[in-house]
Design a protein around this motif. Sequence first.
Motif, PDB file in Angstrom:
ATOM      1  N   GLN A 175       0.892  -1.151   0.000  1.00 57.45           N
ATOM      2  CA  GLN A 175       0.000   0.000   0.000  1.00 57.45           C
ATOM      3  C   GLN A 175       0.932   1.203   0.000  1.00 57.45           C
ATOM      4  OE1 GLN A 175      -0.810   2.794   1.941  1.00 57.45           O
ATOM      5  NE2 GLN A 175      -2.693   2.372   3.050  1.00 57.45           N
ATOM      6  N   PRO A 176       0.737   2.176  -0.910  1.00 53.43           N
ATOM      7  CA  PRO A 176       1.762   3.200  -1.110  1.00 53.43           C
ATOM      8  C   PRO A 176       2.060   4.052   0.137  1.00 53.43           C
ATOM      9  CG  PRO A 176       0.134   3.266  -2.886  1.00 53.43           C
ATOM     10  CD  PRO A 176      -0.383   2.310  -1.871  1.00 53.43           C
ATOM     11  N   ALA A 177       1.076   4.271   0.981  1.00 49.01           N
ATOM     12  CA  ALA A 177       1.305   5.136   2.141  1.00 49.01           C
ATOM     13  C   ALA A 177       1.853   4.352   3.321  1.00 49.01           C
ATOM     14  CB  ALA A 177       0.012   5.846   2.525  1.00 49.01           C
ATOM     15  N   SER A 178       1.115   3.369   3.768  1.00 49.76           N
ATOM     16  CA  SER A 178       1.480   2.676   5.009  1.00 49.76           C
ATOM     17  C   SER A 178       2.562   1.638   4.809  1.00 49.76           C
ATOM     18  CB  SER A 178       0.246   1.972   5.570  1.00 49.76           C
ATOM     19  OG  SER A 178      -0.133   0.894   4.718  1.00 49.76           O
ATOM     20  N   ARG A 179       2.726   1.176   3.599  1.00 48.45           N
ATOM     21  CA  ARG A 179       3.642   0.082   3.249  1.00 48.45           C
ATOM     22  C   ARG A 179       3.214  -1.237   3.893  1.00 48.45           C
ATOM     23  NH1 ARG A 179       7.653   3.492   0.362  1.00 48.45           N
ATOM     24  NH2 ARG A 179       6.596   5.455   0.666  1.00 48.45           N
ATOM     25  N   HIS A 240      -6.972   3.192  -1.929  1.00 47.50           N
ATOM     26  CA  HIS A 240      -5.751   2.655  -2.541  1.00 47.50           C
ATOM     27  C   HIS A 240      -6.043   1.591  -3.592  1.00 47.50           C
ATOM     28  CE1 HIS A 240      -3.663   4.971   0.417  1.00 47.50           C
ATOM     29  NE2 HIS A 240      -4.359   4.389   1.365  1.00 47.50           N
TER      30      HIS A 240
ATOM     31  N   MET B 694       2.026   9.622  -5.973  1.00 48.93           N
ATOM     32  CA  MET B 694       1.670   9.095  -4.667  1.00 48.93           C
ATOM     33  C   MET B 694       0.698   9.934  -3.841  1.00 48.93           C
ATOM     34  SD  MET B 694       5.526   7.882  -3.694  1.00 48.93           S
ATOM     35  CE  MET B 694       4.995   6.920  -2.279  1.00 48.93           C
ATOM     36  N   ALA B 714       0.226   9.161   1.071  1.00 40.25           N
ATOM     37  CA  ALA B 714       1.486   8.531   0.668  1.00 40.25           C
ATOM     38  C   ALA B 714       2.565   9.570   0.386  1.00 40.25           C
ATOM     39  CB  ALA B 714       1.265   7.655  -0.559  1.00 40.25           C
ATOM     40  N   MET B 715       3.506   9.688   1.305  1.00 43.85           N
ATOM     41  CA  MET B 715       4.656  10.572   1.097  1.00 43.85           C
ATOM     42  C   MET B 715       5.755   9.798   0.374  1.00 43.85           C
ATOM     43  SD  MET B 715       4.104  13.558   2.353  1.00 43.85           S
ATOM     44  CE  MET B 715       5.619  14.363   2.877  1.00 43.85           C
ATOM     45  N   PRO B 716       6.446  10.460  -0.548  1.00 44.74           N
ATOM     46  CA  PRO B 716       7.549   9.763  -1.207  1.00 44.74           C
ATOM     47  C   PRO B 716       8.706   9.521  -0.243  1.00 44.74           C
ATOM     48  CG  PRO B 716       7.521  12.070  -1.838  1.00 44.74           C
ATOM     49  CD  PRO B 716       6.302  11.844  -1.002  1.00 44.74           C
ATOM     50  N   ARG B 717       9.351   8.395  -0.420  1.00 44.16           N
ATOM     51  CA  ARG B 717      10.545   8.084   0.363  1.00 44.16           C
ATOM     52  C   ARG B 717      11.714   7.924  -0.598  1.00 44.16           C
ATOM     53  NH1 ARG B 717       8.254   3.675   4.786  1.00 44.16           N
ATOM     54  NH2 ARG B 717       6.238   4.685   5.072  1.00 44.16           N
ATOM     55  N   GLU B 719      13.331   5.495  -1.549  1.00 46.16           N
ATOM     56  CA  GLU B 719      13.242   4.376  -2.490  1.00 46.16           C
ATOM     57  C   GLU B 719      12.297   4.685  -3.664  1.00 46.16           C
ATOM     58  OE1 GLU B 719      11.738   1.342   0.123  1.00 46.16           O
ATOM     59  OE2 GLU B 719       9.675   1.722  -0.472  1.00 46.16           O
ATOM     60  N   ASP B 720      11.493   5.725  -3.540  1.00 52.17           N
ATOM     61  CA  ASP B 720      10.530   6.042  -4.593  1.00 52.17           C
ATOM     62  C   ASP B 720      11.103   6.951  -5.677  1.00 52.17           C
ATOM     63  OD1 ASP B 720       8.324   4.639  -3.404  1.00 52.17           O
ATOM     64  OD2 ASP B 720       8.325   6.198  -1.871  1.00 52.17           O
TER      65      ASP B 720
END
Lengths: 261, 790
Positions: A175-179, A240, B694, B714-717, B719-720
């Motif tokens: 899931q892009p936010a929580s991973r 999501h 994101m 979703a914040m970019p990190r 790895e993104d």
Amino acid sequence: MYNFEFVKPSSIAEAVKALAEEGAQPLSGGQTLIPTLKQRLNQPDMLVSLTGIAEMKGVKAEGGALVIGGATPHAVVAAEAAAQYPALAALAGNIGDPAVRNRGTIGGSLANNDPSACYPSAALASGATIVTDRREIAADDYFQGMFATALEEGEIITAVRLPIPQKAAYVKFNQPASRFALTGVFVAKYADGVRVAITGASNDGVFRWTEAEEALSANFAPEALEGLSLSGDNMISDLHGTGAYRAHLCKVLTKRAVAAA
Amino acid sequence: MPKDGGIGASTKRREDVRFLTGKGRYTDDINIRGQAHAWFVRSDVAHGMLNKVDVAAAEAMPGVLKVFTAADFAGVGGIPCGWQVTDRFGKPMLEPKHPVLAEGKVRHVGDPIAVVVAETLEQARDAAEAVEVDITQLTPVLDMKAAIAADAPKVHEEIGSNLCYDWGFVEENKAAVEEAFKNAAHVTTLELVNNRLVANPMEPRVAVGDFDSAGGMHTLYTTSQNPHVIRLLMGAFVLGIPEHKLRVVAPDVGGGFGSKIYHYAEEAIVTYAAKTLNRPVKWTSTRSEAFISDAQGRDHVTKIELALDKDNNFTALRTETYANMGAYLSTFAPSIPTWLHGTLMAGNYRTPLIYVNVKAVFTNTVPVDAYRGAGRPEATFQLERLVDKAARELGVSPVELRRQNFIKPDQFPYQTPVAVVYDTGNYHATMDKLLEISDYAGFEARAAEAKARGKWRGFGVAHYIEACGIAPSNLVGQLGARAGLYESATVRVNATGSLSVFTGSHSHGQGHETSFAQVVAEMIGIDAGQIEIVHGDTSNTPMGMGTYGSRSLAVGGSAIVKATNKIINKAKKIAAHLLEASEADIELKDGKFSVAGTDKSVDWSGVTLAAYVPHNYPLESMEPGLEETAFYDPSNFTYPSGGYGCEVEVDPETGKVEIVAFSAADDFGNIVNPMIVEGQVQGGLAQGIGQALMENCVFDENGQLLSGSFMDYAMPRAEDVPFFKVDHSCVTPCTHNPLGVKGCGEAGAIGSPPAVVNAVIDAFHRAGRTDITHIDMPVSPARVWSALNG
């Protein structure tokens, strides 16, 4: 957070006794409970820490299975399960971030049974036995829907016994936010057949995809899944991804897990 | 060049020593003896009648000093708006009152209703749960197009409409634009959404109010990008405190991205409460509160059309945009979709006729204001997506269609049809540089290799323009700004030659303490280590307008140059006296004044000492001391530009988009510190990629924020994002500021979103999915899958 009493017993027996108190709740790594307390969404009278109990920690091989203490952090599983059960170690090593992995525990994750957590898929696909302070529960009987398990009030997961498969792999789609797992598939091949457990997708929490298991038991290859599909009707639908998307991912990730195993 | 770095040196950032060793001093680190703590009771519904707020039980709770409600602020002004836009009919925008605490109605989830001040934070929070709030829910206004229907519920009944303004630009061009569309050989149309974003600086907002009852002096410590602006807005318009009795301090600030420009109610409330209670009062936002109380960004819905002639020349452009204002007008909100957006719609192109229509709409959502780029990313996204779509429709290369329509290098200064005049630029050069550093020529081979792995590879290009160095005061005054946009500097030379430079700019991550010192070091020829940059405190810096709009070096730096030139001029007079020479013969080089053509010289510290110990000094004609202040008001905006190239791989099975390469060729004019510039670009690119793939601020049908935490936003990190290739060797210096600089802070966030989306569409088309001509941001895996399987 609200005020609460805090005890940190050093044995399972003491922990069980403390948990018999009115309003007592177990605290393992706290990766879900502590944020909940900070949000004032939970008001326990007492927290009983399970992380000071030596007999609930560690990873050991025992008769073709890995036995992991309930209070063993993910980082320890990632390091110590790597030789015998690399797919499980890889799963543990990819939960959250380093802080989560060094605090969060396998017992805490299985007791919480978050529908998007990784560990439930490993336990269910491995046909694991959940060992508690009072009994042993087969994984097939243990998971009972989102955040619901067979655990009774005050019952503690002291260990998890996971039979080591011939081949296995876990493929997680973040899931892009929580991973957390938007969908995650754990495939494990044993001498008597293949088990496929899927997390993140269903409104009923982790589940076994039995049609895929049958097909893969006959032919452990991605092609064996051609023609199979899951319905998105009872899948999680949120910002999501839709249920249909998750159902689609179940198949894609199962194929990839088989290929990776 | 000074040995520790002048202009052009990649000097390491001196401020990082304290930031990286835990020695930064942020507002939350400030704790004043006797400090009490504030906790806000906020609306949990998007729209409702606020029938009653009963604080009796809460005020009886342990440790509670007082619970404030709107009634306590009856004599206090509302939060002011700093920009008045005039609509296309010549009428001023609708400007509803923005009370510091909700009066009679709540208008968004997070709207503050009451404030508990208690001895401890936990006591304040306990008591907040005992505040009884009676709200009758009303239908929330959420969809912008539905909001302006006559029978829609009103966010503010007293202004009679949810339409803040209907703006046309350039209104006089409207008929000519319509005519050009009628005569077009081809028209490309695109409808798109610019997704709402939450700024999410690492440091949440904090405000500490303090009051010295003996002297009647108020102090506000706050997480602000512009402490003087807060002093003016809060002092003059909200609380009625004259400037000499109000000090605003913005110490180290952990990122702003625009969200810390504005004056917020919490600042006024802690300042007011500190006086009422005669106690320092502190409020620290939680991350959850930040999601519902910090001004958010973007949120435009646009239809844009491009007319071309038979030779693919752009002949006209028109747009219709709905811009979400949220529930109240944040400080600069009205200016973002208008003057910071419409004026950029020419982009890098020679399009002769442009008409921009913007309808700004009130909704029951968190207020929206500037966010890194502010209006310019929205303009760039529309235009660069549209040009890409036009190229695909016409079957020509997106690169070549751009090149064909670019303003040519010999056409500068270039008057656009949307008011602004670009002073310099060379878009062909930055495009060429982009194609070189991104190995555009080798793309086909990479695409073939990816295809063998089952991935769809695409290359997307975007070329942006932005207007930075904000802004000429007389111009923005005509456009409705209620502020000047100059910048200030005081250069104080100390007796033994070191310097303290007081700037009205504010550094909250930009590295001013390093780069500004490099500028002064270069001018005087002394080591940068001799120079301290001081900012963020209204009690010691001259009235300045702060940092946003990539303005600090171009405007603030220019003020420092002006003040330093005054210093040098005076120092030369002192040197002339000491050397018994004519001032005209004095030369300053490497920190030494010498008489031209002789070996007579005096060093910098000899002159500065003479200024403060004026024993041998022309006292009859000159004051002792060496301290100068300058204000610099720019004569034009600056116009950074650049070509961005994004290379993606789409996984057609899962819909996941991976950015495998990203190149940026920018023209920022002259560069003071290349390392800091590269860092600014990289940060901007990461934010732009965050928006493109994101980040998304989503409200449900009740106006509840679904993406209200990092579990769903979703914040970019690291790895993104890929390793970026960043180049800024294409330089056309700005012609109207002394450093020839243009500004680099926002570019990355402006140019990258269209490059990413263009790359995704390119990947689709190369894989045969030419039916998909657009996909909205964020281009999440689920969206891609839906587009492919829709």
